[in-house]
Scaffold this motif. Structure first.
Motif, mmCIF file in Angstrom:
data_model
loop_
_atom_site.group_PDB
_atom_site.id
_atom_site.type_symbol
_atom_site.label_atom_id
_atom_site.label_comp_id
_atom_site.label_asym_id
_atom_site.label_seq_id
_atom_site.Cartn_x
_atom_site.Cartn_y
_atom_site.Cartn_z
ATOM 1 N N UNK A 19 0.834 -1.199 0.000
ATOM 2 C CA UNK A 19 0.000 0.000 0.000
ATOM 3 C C UNK A 19 0.869 1.250 0.000
ATOM 4 N N UNK A 20 1.858 1.300 0.868
ATOM 5 C CA UNK A 20 2.733 2.471 0.963
ATOM 6 C C UNK A 20 3.597 2.647 -0.286
ATOM 7 N N UNK A 21 3.836 1.566 -1.026
ATOM 8 C CA UNK A 21 4.637 1.643 -2.253
ATOM 9 C C UNK A 21 3.769 1.813 -3.495
ATOM 10 N N UNK A 22 2.522 2.249 -3.295
ATOM 11 C CA UNK A 22 1.587 2.572 -4.380
ATOM 12 C C UNK A 22 1.318 1.396 -5.309
ATOM 13 N N UNK A 23 1.203 0.209 -4.747
ATOM 14 C CA UNK A 23 0.891 -0.973 -5.551
ATOM 15 C C UNK A 23 -0.598 -1.070 -5.882
ATOM 16 N N UNK A 24 -1.417 -0.221 -5.281
ATOM 17 C CA UNK A 24 -2.855 -0.219 -5.521
ATOM 18 C C UNK A 24 -3.255 1.150 -6.065
ATOM 19 N N UNK A 25 -4.497 1.262 -6.492
ATOM 20 C CA UNK A 25 -4.993 2.555 -6.969
ATOM 21 C C UNK A 25 -5.226 3.526 -5.825
ATOM 22 N N UNK A 26 -5.203 3.039 -4.602
ATOM 23 C CA UNK A 26 -5.438 3.892 -3.427
ATOM 24 C C UNK A 26 -4.249 4.808 -3.180
ATOM 25 N N UNK A 27 -4.523 5.901 -2.498
ATOM 26 C CA UNK A 27 -3.462 6.828 -2.131
ATOM 27 C C UNK A 27 -2.492 6.129 -1.184
ATOM 28 N N UNK A 28 -1.197 6.174 -1.476
ATOM 29 C CA UNK A 28 -0.232 5.485 -0.613
ATOM 30 C C UNK A 28 -0.008 6.165 0.733
ATOM 31 N N UNK A 29 -0.578 7.351 0.913
ATOM 32 C CA UNK A 29 -0.365 8.059 2.179
ATOM 33 C C UNK A 29 -1.605 8.149 3.055
ATOM 34 N N UNK A 30 -2.608 7.295 2.813
ATOM 35 C CA UNK A 30 -3.796 7.326 3.666
ATOM 36 C C UNK A 30 -3.423 6.915 5.088
ATOM 37 N N UNK A 31 -4.149 7.452 6.077
ATOM 38 C CA UNK A 31 -3.891 7.045 7.456
ATOM 39 C C UNK A 31 -4.169 5.554 7.647
ATOM 40 N N UNK A 32 -3.296 4.901 8.392
ATOM 41 C CA UNK A 32 -3.446 3.477 8.691
ATOM 42 C C UNK A 32 -3.517 3.304 10.201
ATOM 43 N N UNK A 33 -4.495 2.517 10.628
ATOM 44 C CA UNK A 33 -4.635 2.135 12.029
ATOM 45 C C UNK A 33 -4.514 0.623 12.101
ATOM 46 N N UNK A 34 -3.746 0.162 13.067
ATOM 47 C CA UNK A 34 -3.534 -1.265 13.268
ATOM 48 C C UNK A 34 -4.266 -1.704 14.525
ATOM 49 N N UNK A 35 -4.938 -2.853 14.444
ATOM 50 C CA UNK A 35 -5.532 -3.502 15.612
ATOM 51 C C UNK A 35 -4.713 -4.763 15.864
ATOM 52 N N UNK A 36 -4.231 -4.928 17.078
ATOM 53 C CA UNK A 36 -3.399 -6.077 17.400
ATOM 54 C C UNK A 36 -3.535 -6.415 18.888
ATOM 55 N N UNK A 37 -3.389 -7.695 19.246
ATOM 56 C CA UNK A 37 -3.469 -8.049 20.663
ATOM 57 C C UNK A 37 -2.202 -7.662 21.443
ATOM 58 N N UNK A 38 -1.063 -7.596 20.758
ATOM 59 C CA UNK A 38 0.202 -7.227 21.399
ATOM 60 C C UNK A 38 1.048 -6.431 20.410
ATOM 61 N N UNK A 39 1.986 -5.676 20.958
ATOM 62 C CA UNK A 39 2.891 -4.920 20.097
ATOM 63 C C UNK A 39 4.227 -4.788 20.809
ATOM 64 N N UNK A 40 5.190 -5.567 20.360
ATOM 65 C CA UNK A 40 6.521 -5.468 20.956
ATOM 66 C C UNK A 40 7.318 -4.369 20.248
#
Length: 129
Positions: free
Chosen positions: A71-92
């Motif tokens: 996504x960040x490398x513009x592999x899709x038609x979407x804007x590569x700079x859209x805000x991204x939110x991650x949902x995860x049970x843990x984050x080291x």
């Protein structure tokens, strides 16, 4: 979909979690949420619709991070700079560093509170300044 509301893509395999997020956004008239149950579905949506933000769960770290790099490398038609939110049970520390490189806007740790979802939806719905 309401053209006046921001359009957010939610990639979440758990139907209940996805429904809570989508219903919260709809009931509070914050955004239209398009739910995708897999990365393949998300890739399809990113190729055919415009989104103001992406909320995605990290289940399979390697595959999910590969998707975000694409996504960040513009592999899709979407804007590569859209805000991204991650949902995860843990984050080291290692995952946090990788997410920082990907310019992830927010990390929601499970279990999260509804107010966290609301502020997250508001954040990804704001137009870029």
């Amino acid at each position: 979909m309401d053209a006046k509301l921001p359009n957010i893509l939610l990639v979440e395999k758990n139907h209940m979690v996805g429904s809570v997020i989508a219903l919260t956004a709809r009931q509070l008239n914050l955004a239209t949420v398009r739910k995708a149950a897999s990365i393949n579905n998300a890739q399809h949506y990113l190729g055919s619709e415009a989104f103001s933000g992406l909320i995605t769960t990290i289940d399979d770290e390697a595959a999910d991070l590969k998707f975000l790099y694409e996504l960040r490398n513009a592999s899709f038609n979407a804007s590569p700079d859209i805000p991204i939110v991650i949902i995860t049970p843990t984050c080291d520390e290692e995952l946090a560093e990788r997410l920082k490189i990907l310019q992830v806007s927010r990390i929601l740790l499970k279990p999260f509170k509804v107010r966290d979802v609301i502020s997250t939806i508001e954040m990804v719905s704001r137009p870029a300044s």
